[in-house]
Write a protein that holds these residues in place. Structure first.
Motif, mmCIF file in Angstrom:
data_model
loop_
_atom_site.group_PDB
_atom_site.id
_atom_site.type_symbol
_atom_site.label_atom_id
_atom_site.label_comp_id
_atom_site.label_asym_id
_atom_site.label_seq_id
_atom_site.Cartn_x
_atom_site.Cartn_y
_atom_site.Cartn_z
ATOM 1 N N GLU A 115 0.820 -1.213 0.000
ATOM 2 C CA GLU A 115 0.000 0.000 0.000
ATOM 3 C C GLU A 115 0.854 1.263 0.000
ATOM 4 O O GLU A 115 0.416 2.311 -0.464
ATOM 5 C CB GLU A 115 -0.931 0.015 1.213
ATOM 6 C CG GLU A 115 -2.175 -0.823 1.053
ATOM 7 C CD GLU A 115 -3.160 -0.246 0.033
ATOM 8 O OE1 GLU A 115 -3.247 1.001 -0.075
ATOM 9 O OE2 GLU A 115 -3.824 -1.030 -0.660
ATOM 10 N N HIS A 120 -3.149 7.936 -2.991
ATOM 11 C CA HIS A 120 -4.576 8.246 -3.096
ATOM 12 C C HIS A 120 -4.814 9.364 -4.111
ATOM 13 O O HIS A 120 -4.130 10.387 -4.104
ATOM 14 C CB HIS A 120 -5.117 8.664 -1.727
ATOM 15 C CG HIS A 120 -6.557 9.052 -1.735
ATOM 16 N ND1 HIS A 120 -6.973 10.358 -1.591
ATOM 17 C CD2 HIS A 120 -7.683 8.316 -1.892
ATOM 18 C CE1 HIS A 120 -8.289 10.397 -1.645
ATOM 19 N NE2 HIS A 120 -8.739 9.187 -1.820
ATOM 20 N N PRO A 124 -12.792 7.423 -1.379
ATOM 21 C CA PRO A 124 -12.366 7.198 0.008
ATOM 22 C C PRO A 124 -10.917 6.737 0.067
ATOM 23 O O PRO A 124 -10.472 5.943 -0.762
ATOM 24 C CB PRO A 124 -13.320 6.107 0.498
ATOM 25 C CG PRO A 124 -13.816 5.431 -0.737
ATOM 26 C CD PRO A 124 -13.845 6.480 -1.805
ATOM 27 N N ASP A 125 -10.172 7.254 1.028
ATOM 28 C CA ASP A 125 -8.761 6.906 1.187
ATOM 29 C C ASP A 125 -8.671 5.636 2.034
ATOM 30 O O ASP A 125 -8.489 5.686 3.252
ATOM 31 C CB ASP A 125 -8.001 8.058 1.842
ATOM 32 C CG ASP A 125 -6.491 7.847 1.815
ATOM 33 O OD1 ASP A 125 -6.055 6.803 1.306
ATOM 34 O OD2 ASP A 125 -5.764 8.723 2.317
ATOM 35 N N LYS A 126 -8.819 4.499 1.379
ATOM 36 C CA LYS A 126 -8.769 3.214 2.071
ATOM 37 C C LYS A 126 -8.010 2.225 1.216
ATOM 38 O O LYS A 126 -7.843 2.427 0.000
ATOM 39 C CB LYS A 126 -10.188 2.708 2.360
ATOM 40 C CG LYS A 126 -11.037 2.455 1.123
ATOM 41 C CD LYS A 126 -12.451 2.030 1.511
ATOM 42 C CE LYS A 126 -13.307 1.716 0.288
ATOM 43 N NZ LYS A 126 -14.701 1.352 0.651
ATOM 44 N N PRO A 127 -7.508 1.120 1.810
ATOM 45 C CA PRO A 127 -6.716 0.152 1.027
ATOM 46 C C PRO A 127 -7.533 -0.523 -0.060
ATOM 47 O O PRO A 127 -8.768 -0.513 -0.037
ATOM 48 C CB PRO A 127 -6.272 -0.864 2.098
ATOM 49 C CG PRO A 127 -6.434 -0.170 3.407
ATOM 50 C CD PRO A 127 -7.574 0.784 3.236
ATOM 51 N N PRO A 129 -9.337 -3.526 -1.868
ATOM 52 C CA PRO A 129 -10.103 -4.590 -1.219
ATOM 53 C C PRO A 129 -9.341 -5.911 -1.198
ATOM 54 O O PRO A 129 -8.593 -6.230 -2.122
ATOM 55 C CB PRO A 129 -11.361 -4.692 -2.086
ATOM 56 C CG PRO A 129 -10.938 -4.193 -3.427
ATOM 57 C CD PRO A 129 -9.954 -3.094 -3.144
ATOM 58 N N PRO A 297 -12.423 3.746 -4.194
ATOM 59 C CA PRO A 297 -11.132 4.437 -4.116
ATOM 60 C C PRO A 297 -10.379 4.389 -5.436
ATOM 61 O O PRO A 297 -10.427 3.387 -6.154
ATOM 62 C CB PRO A 297 -10.381 3.658 -3.027
ATOM 63 C CG PRO A 297 -10.981 2.295 -3.051
ATOM 64 C CD PRO A 297 -12.422 2.475 -3.450
ATOM 65 N N LYS A 299 -6.464 5.107 -6.913
ATOM 66 C CA LYS A 299 -5.082 5.284 -6.486
ATOM 67 C C LYS A 299 -4.157 5.321 -7.701
ATOM 68 O O LYS A 299 -4.563 4.972 -8.812
ATOM 69 C CB LYS A 299 -4.668 4.154 -5.535
ATOM 70 C CG LYS A 299 -5.511 4.079 -4.261
ATOM 71 C CD LYS A 299 -5.099 2.914 -3.388
ATOM 72 C CE LYS A 299 -5.965 2.835 -2.141
ATOM 73 N NZ LYS A 299 -5.700 3.957 -1.221
#
Length: 321
Positions: A115, A120, A124-127, A129, A297, A299
């Motif tokens: 990661e 980002h 949403p700033d999330k990993p 899935p 998200p 990236k």
């Protein structure tokens, strides 16, 4: 431990690097980059790489190619090289070889990269899935598109030729652009616009509106536009960012994606600009699915050589480590 040569063959450059795979860990050495236009074929470029390398080469290779990996003959999309799939090992003196689409290789890289190497951009700033589909999209000399599906115990990469879907105009400026491109080409694919050279088409559309006839090459437009040294070039770059966002949203819908990752040379140029541009707004702007799109998200992979890293990963997936 397996030693191999990883290759990333694009429309403009061919990158070579020594790589190792040990217990699932991939290490890629310093690449050597050759211009494809300077060599008649992969074999002559390989001979040059062999000449400048230190020591004998491993007898294994993984080759990421900017073309569909279909049939006995592979013709490059954006350069003149031709590959015979049943003869590559013999021509290069190899005991084991993997051939993979270039953006299939990048998808392998995204699936395995930490990661910390994913920046980002929007949503949403999330990993990424742990289960689900991830779209991988990259504007460069052309437009690369792939996706992979994560499942318990692994992942599966699907290469595509998504860069060659039809260009879809969004507004009156795009309509003008489409009309111009239709006069020049029998069919207008989206990479005519959403690629490094495509910035010229956007710039010319805006210049026609303002009756500013001075032509600029793509490198100049990118340079002046990103640096904000030319207002029209800056407007073209801003429009490219928004249009790319809309296109990435379309791919996410088509793939059923839970996340999107950008790659490619143009993407890296725009790394700082994309989060502040209309990219995210256009990505989400999908009518009744706007709320769903807002939860996806987006990236950017910032690994220095995702094509080479992914080629080595594809070799490991096919042959084991």
């Amino acid at each position: 431990m397996t030693e191999l040569i990883a290759l990333d063959v694009g429309g403009t450059h061919a990158r070579f690097a020594r790589a190792t795979v040990r217990n699932g860990t991939i290490t890629v050495g310093e690449p050597i980059t050759l211009k494809t236009s300077d060599y008649a074929s992969l074999q002559t470029a390989w001979e040059e790489f062999e000449r400048v390398s230190d020591g004998p080469l491993p007898r294994a290779a993984s080759i990421a190619i900017a073309a569909p990996i279909v049939g006995d003959t592979i013709r490059m999309t954006n350069n003149s090289w031709i590959f015979r799939t049943d003869a590559v090992d013999e021509q290069l003196g190899l005991d084991a070889v993997t051939l993979i689409n270039d953006f299939g290789a990048v998808a392998h890289a995204v699936a395995r990269t930490p990661e910390s190497e994913l920046v980002h951009i929007a949503g949403p700033d999330k990993p990424l899935p742990e289960c689900g589909t991830v779209s991988v999209i990259g504007p460069g000399t052309g437009l690369g598109v792939a996706h992979f599906h994560r499942h318990p115990g692994g992942y599966h990469v699907q290469s595509t030729e998504g860069g060659h879907i039809d260009f879809a105009p969004f507004d009156a400026i795009d309509d003008w652009l489409m009309s111009k491109l239709r006069r020049e080409h029998r069919r207008v694919s989206t990479e005519r616009v959403h690629s490094g050279p495509g910035i010229c088409e956007i710039y010319q559309a805006l210049a026609a509106i303002e009756k500013r006839p001075e032509p600029l090459d793509d490198k100049t437009i990118w340079q002046r536009g990103i640096a904000r040294e030319d207002s029209l070039a800056a407007a073209a770059v801003d429009r490219f960012c928004g249009s790319l966002g809309g296109l990435c949203g379309d791919y996410a819908l088509a793939h059923g994606a839970s996340a999107v990752v950008l790659a490619g040379g143009v993407g890296m140029r725009l790394l700082e600009l994309l989060p502040k541009s209309a990219f995210g707004e256009r990505f989400r702007f999908k009518g009744r699915y706007t709320e769903m799109m807002a939860g996806i998200p987006v990236k950017m992979i910032v690994h220095p050589q995702p094509g080479l890293y992914g080629a080595a990963a594809a070799f490991a997936a096919e042959h084991g480590s």
